[in-house]
Design an enzyme around this catalytic site. Sequence first.
Site, PDB file in Angstrom:
ATOM      1  CB  THR A  15      -1.166   0.012   1.154  1.00  0.00           C
ATOM      2  OG1 THR A  15      -0.288  -0.349   2.361  1.00  0.00           O
ATOM      3  CG2 THR A  15      -1.975  -1.204   0.973  1.00  0.00           C
ATOM      4  CG  HIS A  20       6.771   0.704   8.778  1.00  0.00           C
ATOM      5  ND1 HIS A  20       6.641  -0.400   9.931  1.00  0.00           N
ATOM      6  CD2 HIS A  20       5.554   1.005   8.354  1.00  0.00           C
ATOM      7  CE1 HIS A  20       5.062  -0.292  10.318  1.00  0.00           C
ATOM      8  NE2 HIS A  20       4.557   0.085   9.338  1.00  0.00           N
ATOM      9  CG  HIS A  23       5.745  -3.420   7.505  1.00  0.00           C
ATOM     10  ND1 HIS A  23       5.784  -2.265   6.827  1.00  0.00           N
ATOM     11  CD2 HIS A  23       4.325  -3.668   7.664  1.00  0.00           C
ATOM     12  CE1 HIS A  23       4.696  -1.782   6.457  1.00  0.00           C
ATOM     13  NE2 HIS A  23       3.825  -2.379   6.935  1.00  0.00           N
ATOM     14  NE  ARG A  61      -4.629  -0.970   4.461  1.00  0.00           N
ATOM     15  CZ  ARG A  61      -3.274  -0.816   5.235  1.00  0.00           C
ATOM     16  NH1 ARG A  61      -2.486   0.435   4.755  1.00  0.00           N
ATOM     17  NH2 ARG A  61      -2.769  -1.792   6.002  1.00  0.00           N
ATOM     18  CD  GLN A 146      -4.365 -12.352   5.356  1.00  0.00           C
ATOM     19  OE1 GLN A 146      -4.608 -10.976   5.268  1.00  0.00           O
ATOM     20  NE2 GLN A 146      -3.722 -12.614   6.504  1.00  0.00           N
ATOM     21  CG  ASP A 167      -2.231  -6.964  12.585  1.00  0.00           C
ATOM     22  OD1 ASP A 167      -1.643  -7.976  12.640  1.00  0.00           O
ATOM     23  OD2 ASP A 167      -2.449  -6.069  11.890  1.00  0.00           O
ATOM     24  CE  LYS A 210       0.578   0.424  16.308  1.00  0.00           C
ATOM     25  NZ  LYS A 210       0.122   0.417  14.855  1.00  0.00           N
ATOM     26  CB  THR A 214      10.472   8.656  14.946  1.00  0.00           C
ATOM     27  OG1 THR A 214      10.311   9.195  13.418  1.00  0.00           O
ATOM     28  CG2 THR A 214      11.634   7.489  14.863  1.00  0.00           C
TER      29      THR A 214
END
Length: 388
Positions: A15, A20, A23, A61, A146, A167, A210, A214
């Site tokens: 997406t 990051h 993940h 999203r 999925q 999740d 989390k 930052t």
Amino acid sequence: MDEGSVTFYVGCDPTGPSLHIGHMVPFFALRWLRKFGHKGLALIGGGTARIGDPSGKTEMRKMISYEQIDENVASIKAQLDKFIGFDGESAFAANNKDWLADLNYIDFLRDIGSCFSVNKMLTFEAYKQRLERGLSFIEFNYQLLQAYDFYMLHQKYGVSLQIGGDDQWGNITAGVDLIRRKLGGTEELNNAHQAFGLTFPLITRSDGKKMGKTEKGAVFLDTNLTSVYDFFQYWRNVADADVRKFFLLFTFLPVSEIDEIVKGDVNAAKERLAFEVTKEIHGEEEANKALSGARAAFSCGGDKSNMPTAEIEKSSVESGIGVIDLFFLAGLGASKSDIRRLIQQGGASLNGETISDVKATVNLSNTDSDGEFVLKAGKKKVARVVLK
């Protein structure tokens, strides 16, 4: 797993153009599992990204174009290949666009949708949370897709295990159930088509927030979004209480060696953590540069050329430039007001000297021996200013 090699998969949706660090836990797990003889498949969701996973999201999203998704797939596949090393045997990649993009909706509903209970789907946390705020029908279909991925990978590649963040529990168990419903039946078939799920808890810092977040946002793998230096500094500045935990999660050092490292000086341990994680994600050469730049900025030694660098016109300094303008041009503040407050609070320095006057100006006589400025904003931000 004790009986022999297991083929497993972990998925991610493209997406955005980059993964990051948040993940990456399942992909570190992929490398560990491969090390012990299992086969890992990284599924990049070029098909599911067209909808977007509602899990963990408070709102729908934004839709992105198919062309952008394809570009993101290529970018993320390259990032994962660099980290995992797809050899086509012990580790490989797939794109669910290959079987989702051309699905016939009526046939899919008859064949797959009939296996799902809406009542059961609504018991999963991802949907329960969103129902209060609004859940679109397109997102409600995501779990079916999925689950279908797991079903297809089981048939195409013999995948019997899906791993992911917790999740994903509802989506994973839906896939396990679909495989049992479509391919089971007799005891012999059930044994041949067993499927399993393994999830990892959300990684949080010792302060409960989390990890990987930052003030600037997520810590990305793409160097255009998070520089290697900033990536290194994220790990260098973690809380003392998180050092051992992050060594265990994000490096491949033996536990005995980790325990020895964390027994010593905590700052040395953080520097080693930053080096090891940066080496895994960006390679040893880039990790060495980041280490050198950090040492030049915050201790002794190192190479200034590896520090975050800003270039400004020499002519703008010759007749004098205000320190607030200099810090702003170097990118050390979101606004000039922020920089003004920083100086007033004693948090700004130029070539090692604290700046106390917000109206101060600097010129060529204030450069260091290399004809440059080294600016610091607080304890963590630094910039080397080169005159051109």
